[in-house]
Design a protein around this motif. Structure first.
Motif, PDB file in Angstrom:
ATOM      1  N   CYS A  35       0.826  -1.210   0.000  1.00  0.00           N
ATOM      2  CA  CYS A  35       0.000   0.000   0.000  1.00  0.00           C
ATOM      3  C   CYS A  35       0.858   1.257   0.000  1.00  0.00           C
ATOM      4  O   CYS A  35       0.569   2.227  -0.708  1.00  0.00           O
ATOM      5  CB  CYS A  35      -0.934   0.003   1.208  1.00  0.00           C
ATOM      6  SG  CYS A  35      -2.186  -1.310   1.159  1.00  0.00           S
ATOM      7  N   GLN A  76      -8.708  14.783  -2.623  1.00  0.00           N
ATOM      8  CA  GLN A  76      -8.245  13.424  -2.915  1.00  0.00           C
ATOM      9  C   GLN A  76      -6.877  13.168  -2.282  1.00  0.00           C
ATOM     10  O   GLN A  76      -6.618  12.094  -1.738  1.00  0.00           O
ATOM     11  CB  GLN A  76      -8.181  13.204  -4.424  1.00  0.00           C
ATOM     12  CG  GLN A  76      -7.777  11.794  -4.830  1.00  0.00           C
ATOM     13  CD  GLN A  76      -8.742  10.732  -4.334  1.00  0.00           C
ATOM     14  OE1 GLN A  76      -9.963  10.898  -4.437  1.00  0.00           O
ATOM     15  NE2 GLN A  76      -8.206   9.640  -3.779  1.00  0.00           N
ATOM     16  N   TYR A 128      -7.367  12.576   1.292  1.00  0.00           N
ATOM     17  CA  TYR A 128      -7.903  11.228   1.510  1.00  0.00           C
ATOM     18  C   TYR A 128      -6.787  10.178   1.428  1.00  0.00           C
ATOM     19  O   TYR A 128      -6.701   9.277   2.266  1.00  0.00           O
ATOM     20  CB  TYR A 128      -8.990  10.932   0.479  1.00  0.00           C
ATOM     21  CG  TYR A 128      -9.512   9.520   0.550  1.00  0.00           C
ATOM     22  CD1 TYR A 128     -10.454   9.147   1.516  1.00  0.00           C
ATOM     23  CD2 TYR A 128      -9.054   8.542  -0.341  1.00  0.00           C
ATOM     24  CE1 TYR A 128     -10.926   7.847   1.590  1.00  0.00           C
ATOM     25  CE2 TYR A 128      -9.524   7.234  -0.268  1.00  0.00           C
ATOM     26  CZ  TYR A 128     -10.452   6.895   0.697  1.00  0.00           C
ATOM     27  OH  TYR A 128     -10.913   5.598   0.777  1.00  0.00           O
ATOM     28  N   ASP A 129      -5.936  10.318   0.397  1.00  0.00           N
ATOM     29  CA  ASP A 129      -4.816   9.386   0.270  1.00  0.00           C
ATOM     30  C   ASP A 129      -3.898   9.472   1.486  1.00  0.00           C
ATOM     31  O   ASP A 129      -3.392   8.453   1.980  1.00  0.00           O
ATOM     32  CB  ASP A 129      -4.011   9.688  -1.000  1.00  0.00           C
ATOM     33  CG  ASP A 129      -4.831   9.444  -2.263  1.00  0.00           C
ATOM     34  OD1 ASP A 129      -5.829   8.699  -2.186  1.00  0.00           O
ATOM     35  OD2 ASP A 129      -4.468   9.996  -3.318  1.00  0.00           O
ATOM     36  N   ARG A 130      -3.704  10.672   1.953  1.00  0.00           N
ATOM     37  CA  ARG A 130      -2.859  10.876   3.132  1.00  0.00           C
ATOM     38  C   ARG A 130      -3.474  10.207   4.357  1.00  0.00           C
ATOM     39  O   ARG A 130      -2.780   9.529   5.128  1.00  0.00           O
ATOM     40  CB  ARG A 130      -2.717  12.386   3.346  1.00  0.00           C
ATOM     41  CG  ARG A 130      -1.901  12.799   4.556  1.00  0.00           C
ATOM     42  CD  ARG A 130      -2.183  14.272   4.823  1.00  0.00           C
ATOM     43  NE  ARG A 130      -1.228  14.815   5.765  1.00  0.00           N
ATOM     44  CZ  ARG A 130      -0.095  15.401   5.431  1.00  0.00           C
ATOM     45  NH1 ARG A 130       0.233  15.503   4.149  1.00  0.00           N
ATOM     46  NH2 ARG A 130       0.718  15.873   6.351  1.00  0.00           N
ATOM     47  N   ASP A 131      -4.783  10.371   4.542  1.00  0.00           N
ATOM     48  CA  ASP A 131      -5.455   9.732   5.680  1.00  0.00           C
ATOM     49  C   ASP A 131      -5.349   8.215   5.598  1.00  0.00           C
ATOM     50  O   ASP A 131      -5.192   7.524   6.618  1.00  0.00           O
ATOM     51  CB  ASP A 131      -6.924  10.147   5.714  1.00  0.00           C
ATOM     52  CG  ASP A 131      -7.107  11.625   6.055  1.00  0.00           C
ATOM     53  OD1 ASP A 131      -6.167  12.204   6.629  1.00  0.00           O
ATOM     54  OD2 ASP A 131      -8.174  12.178   5.736  1.00  0.00           O
ATOM     55  N   LEU A 132      -5.440   7.685   4.388  1.00  0.00           N
ATOM     56  CA  LEU A 132      -5.329   6.237   4.217  1.00  0.00           C
ATOM     57  C   LEU A 132      -3.947   5.743   4.626  1.00  0.00           C
ATOM     58  O   LEU A 132      -3.808   4.702   5.299  1.00  0.00           O
ATOM     59  CB  LEU A 132      -5.617   5.865   2.758  1.00  0.00           C
ATOM     60  CG  LEU A 132      -5.688   4.370   2.435  1.00  0.00           C
ATOM     61  CD1 LEU A 132      -6.816   3.708   3.223  1.00  0.00           C
ATOM     62  CD2 LEU A 132      -5.872   4.156   0.937  1.00  0.00           C
ATOM     63  N   LEU A 133      -2.919   6.503   4.230  1.00  0.00           N
ATOM     64  CA  LEU A 133      -1.560   6.124   4.635  1.00  0.00           C
ATOM     65  C   LEU A 133      -1.411   6.156   6.152  1.00  0.00           C
ATOM     66  O   LEU A 133      -0.768   5.285   6.749  1.00  0.00           O
ATOM     67  CB  LEU A 133      -0.547   7.071   3.987  1.00  0.00           C
ATOM     68  CG  LEU A 133      -0.312   6.906   2.483  1.00  0.00           C
ATOM     69  CD1 LEU A 133       0.642   7.979   1.980  1.00  0.00           C
ATOM     70  CD2 LEU A 133       0.233   5.523   2.169  1.00  0.00           C
ATOM     71  N   VAL A 147      -3.743   5.654   8.372  1.00  0.00           N
ATOM     72  CA  VAL A 147      -4.440   4.503   8.939  1.00  0.00           C
ATOM     73  C   VAL A 147      -3.574   3.253   8.843  1.00  0.00           C
ATOM     74  O   VAL A 147      -3.429   2.491   9.821  1.00  0.00           O
ATOM     75  CB  VAL A 147      -5.791   4.287   8.228  1.00  0.00           C
ATOM     76  CG1 VAL A 147      -6.398   2.949   8.637  1.00  0.00           C
ATOM     77  CG2 VAL A 147      -6.747   5.415   8.551  1.00  0.00           C
ATOM     78  N   PHE A 148      -2.979   3.022   7.676  1.00  0.00           N
ATOM     79  CA  PHE A 148      -2.114   1.857   7.514  1.00  0.00           C
ATOM     80  C   PHE A 148      -0.904   1.942   8.441  1.00  0.00           C
ATOM     81  O   PHE A 148      -0.501   0.950   9.056  1.00  0.00           O
ATOM     82  CB  PHE A 148      -1.655   1.737   6.064  1.00  0.00           C
ATOM     83  CG  PHE A 148      -2.654   1.050   5.169  1.00  0.00           C
ATOM     84  CD1 PHE A 148      -2.997  -0.274   5.393  1.00  0.00           C
ATOM     85  CD2 PHE A 148      -3.249   1.720   4.120  1.00  0.00           C
ATOM     86  CE1 PHE A 148      -3.916  -0.914   4.579  1.00  0.00           C
ATOM     87  CE2 PHE A 148      -4.170   1.088   3.297  1.00  0.00           C
ATOM     88  CZ  PHE A 148      -4.509  -0.229   3.527  1.00  0.00           C
ATOM     89  N   THR A 166      -1.999   1.476  12.118  1.00  0.00           N
ATOM     90  CA  THR A 166      -2.438   0.094  12.332  1.00  0.00           C
ATOM     91  C   THR A 166      -1.251  -0.857  12.418  1.00  0.00           C
ATOM     92  O   THR A 166      -1.163  -1.701  13.321  1.00  0.00           O
ATOM     93  CB  THR A 166      -3.382  -0.348  11.197  1.00  0.00           C
ATOM     94  OG1 THR A 166      -4.513   0.506  11.172  1.00  0.00           O
ATOM     95  CG2 THR A 166      -3.844  -1.783  11.418  1.00  0.00           C
ATOM     96  N   GLN A 191       5.317   8.798   2.787  1.00  0.00           N
ATOM     97  CA  GLN A 191       5.583   7.388   2.482  1.00  0.00           C
ATOM     98  C   GLN A 191       6.991   6.996   2.902  1.00  0.00           C
ATOM     99  O   GLN A 191       7.205   5.915   3.453  1.00  0.00           O
ATOM    100  CB  GLN A 191       5.389   7.145   0.987  1.00  0.00           C
ATOM    101  CG  GLN A 191       3.927   7.136   0.547  1.00  0.00           C
ATOM    102  CD  GLN A 191       3.797   7.073  -0.949  1.00  0.00           C
ATOM    103  OE1 GLN A 191       4.238   7.960  -1.644  1.00  0.00           O
ATOM    104  NE2 GLN A 191       3.185   6.013  -1.424  1.00  0.00           N
TER     105      GLN A 191
END
Length: 574
Positions: A14, A163, A166-171, A173-174, A177, A355
């Motif tokens: 990811c 967008q 959103y991509d930043r928030d997804l990173l 979360v990963f 986690t 990243q």
């Protein structure tokens, strides 16, 4: 551990995904260094500027940078988001031409020292929402920061900016986690194994996770006008804490490998420099603290690589594994961060700084977890082997104790009847006689002999004679009290001590013994019923101070008198 590796593959995939390329509306970028921090917007509009492409390096100690952006108007509505990274820049002021303003410039500010509620966009990322007049418009940014940063400014449509958020928030979360998974695993492992290496790994995970969350701006909502530098200070503390946690973990990890003493001294010296960084941060020498910490952290990673090749003992995991881990961490750190500062505009991997930060931290954490797991597995194996060895020793000791008990029992027990043998009986009887004399207690000794026992042996054999001995012994033993002493003193002779009993009662006991034996019959091998009787001699202490041998002689004489007068009777010593 295999589940952690699976999670690692997923997270790495990811994080490695190339981000979607947004349509940047910036036509040109120019930069001016304001080393004294005194230049005004009017000075900047007249100054010569240096062009740069997509990124600009901001070094520690360079107090102010000005950026001139030529922004193209979008196809619709003229709304543009100036999307600015990184999020830990302290202060950014936007200058946009406005004839209605007093000095001709409309200004707005943002940064990690400004309250979250005052931002143009209620987002974690820094930026401004502006209206761009068609076809192009020039805006200026005044940037202040205390840490190294690779500045990246893009002009995006609001949808494209959302967008990216959103991509930043997804990173995030990963990242959280995966790091939290490793953190909880290390806590669980520490609870099970109580190994210090797991506690230190958990501490490193906690610090790096908090640093990752803080450095990408997710503590911004907690900022306030009353304490504008609080979030920046927390981020700085987390940044300064990464090095010491790595040092503590690696120091604990290499201890079993017997590193040279000068290596330990070197680690302590590096730790003292990290401690100095905290002092500088607390005394508000922030740029110096960050600069020293950055250099010291890079040096620590190189020092640990050298250390791994100087370890003098083999352990688990193998030295080669430790060497590979530390060398990989050093190369990984160098490969990610040095090109980011030497070639900021050459995005071969097209990875954002977030990243890079997350992958770098997660790879280090994963390697730390692997070596910790291998160490714990070896320790558990050694503990299991030690437990088995202790159990074997305990079994041996128990067997030896049992043999000793058996030997002691055999030494004091008659092999045929299971009663006390002559020696042990005499020891116990002597002890009881001494106690009776000392405390003026009652004491009675019985000497018992089986009548016509030689005739029984001669007629039916020694095997039947042994049966008779056991039968008589059991009858007498069952009749006597638990406090009384009873033993076999010779071939067909027995003796008993009646404890603290009146003379008349002791005579009654002797009578019951005689009657019990008389009432019991033994059957010879040919089926013949054989009647067995006993003769008993009795003597009492009667308050005398007398030796046990004399008491035995008195009871013997009484017993022989019983035999001479017809057997199957009792006789009391006068």
């Amino acid at each position: 551990m295999k589940h952690l590796l699976a999670i690692a593959v997923l997270i790495f995939g990811c994080l490695s995904a190339i981000p979607a390329i947004a349509g940047d509306l910036i036509v040109s970028r120019m930069a001016v260094k304001d080393l004294t921090g005194t230049l005004t917007i009017d000075d900047i509009t007249k100054s010569e500027a240096t062009a740069f492409k997509s990124a600009l390096i901001i070094h520690i100690g360079e107090s102010v940078h000005w950026v001139r952006l030529r922004v193209r108007a979008p196809d619709e509505n003229g709304k543009v988001v100036l999307f600015i990274r990184p999020t830990y820049i302290n202060n950014i002021t936007l200058y946009q031409a406005d004839p209605t303003a007093p000095n001709g410039w409309k200004t707005r500010t943002t940064g990690n020292i400004h309250p979250f509620s005052e931002r143009d966009r209620p987002k974690i990322s820094l930026g401004f929402l502006i209206d761009v007049a068609s076809p192009e418009e020039t805006v200026y940014l005044r940037i202040e920061g205390e840490r190294h940063a690779v500045l990246n400014v893009e002009a995006l449509t609001p949808a494209e900016a959302d967008q990216k958020d959103y991509d930043r928030d997804l990173l995030i979360v990963f990242f959280v986690t995966s790091m939290a998974t490793l953190f909880l695993w290390s806590i669980h492992a520490y609870i099970l194994d109580r190994q210090k290496v797991f506690a230190l790994f958990a501490f490193h995970q906690l610090v790096y996770t908090l640093f990752g969350i803080a450095t990408v701006g997710y503590l911004a909502p907690f900022n306030s006008a009353e304490h504008p530098w609080l979030v920046d200070f927390i981020t700085g503390v987390m940044y300064l804490s990464i090095g010491p946690t790595v040092l503590f973990f690696c120091h604990e990890l290499i201890k079993p490998y017997d590193p040279p003493r000068y290596i330990i001294w070197g680690l302590r010296a590096i730790l003292s420099i990290f401690a100095l960084d905290y002092v500088l941060l607390a005394t508000e020498y922030h740029p110096i603290a960050y600069s020293i910490n950055s250099i010291n952290l890079k040096f620590l990673l190189l020092y640990l690589v050298v250390t791994s090749f100087l370890l003098r003992k083999e352990h688990s995991p193998r030295r080669s594994t430790i060497q590979f881990m530390l060398l990989f961490i050093f190369i990984n750190n160098t490969a990610f961060w040095i090109p980011a500062y030497l070639f900021p505009n050459n995005q071969i991997l097209k990875w954002s700084s977030i990243q890079v930060l997350f992958v770098d931290g997660f790879l280090i954490a994963l390697l730390f977890a692997v070596v910790s797991f291998v160490r714990a597995r070896e320790v558990r194996r050694e503990a299991h082997e030690a437990t088995q060895a202790v159990m074997a020793i305990n079994r041996t000791l128990l067997e030896e104790k049992e043999l000793k008990n058996q030997a002691e029992t055999a030494a004091r027990t008659d092999y045929l009847t299971g009663l006390f043998n002559r020696r042990h009986f005499f020891e116990l009887a002597q002890r009881e006689l001494d106690r009776s004399i000392r405390y003026q207690r009652l004491f009675t000794l019985l000497m018992i002999d089986i009548d016509h026992f030689k005739s029984i042996n001669d007629t039916w054999g020694h095997a039947f004679g042994d049966t008779v001995l056991r039968t008589v012994a059991n009858i007498i033993n069952d009749t006597l009290r638990n406090v009384d002493l009873f033993g076999r003193t010779g071939g067909e002779e027995f003796a008993a001590v009646i404890v603290e009993t009146e003379e008349s009662e002791s005579i009654d006991i002797a009578q019951r013994l005689r009657e019990g034996v008389e009432m019991c019959s033994a059957f010879a091998p040919d089926g013949t019923e054989v009647r067995v009787t006993i003769s008993i001699g009795i003597t009492h202490l009667r308050g005398r101070e007398i030796e046990f041998d004399l008491v035995m002689d008195e009871a013997d004489q009484a017993m022989y008198s019983a035999k001479k007068t017809g057997r199957n009777r009792i006789m009391v010593n006068a």
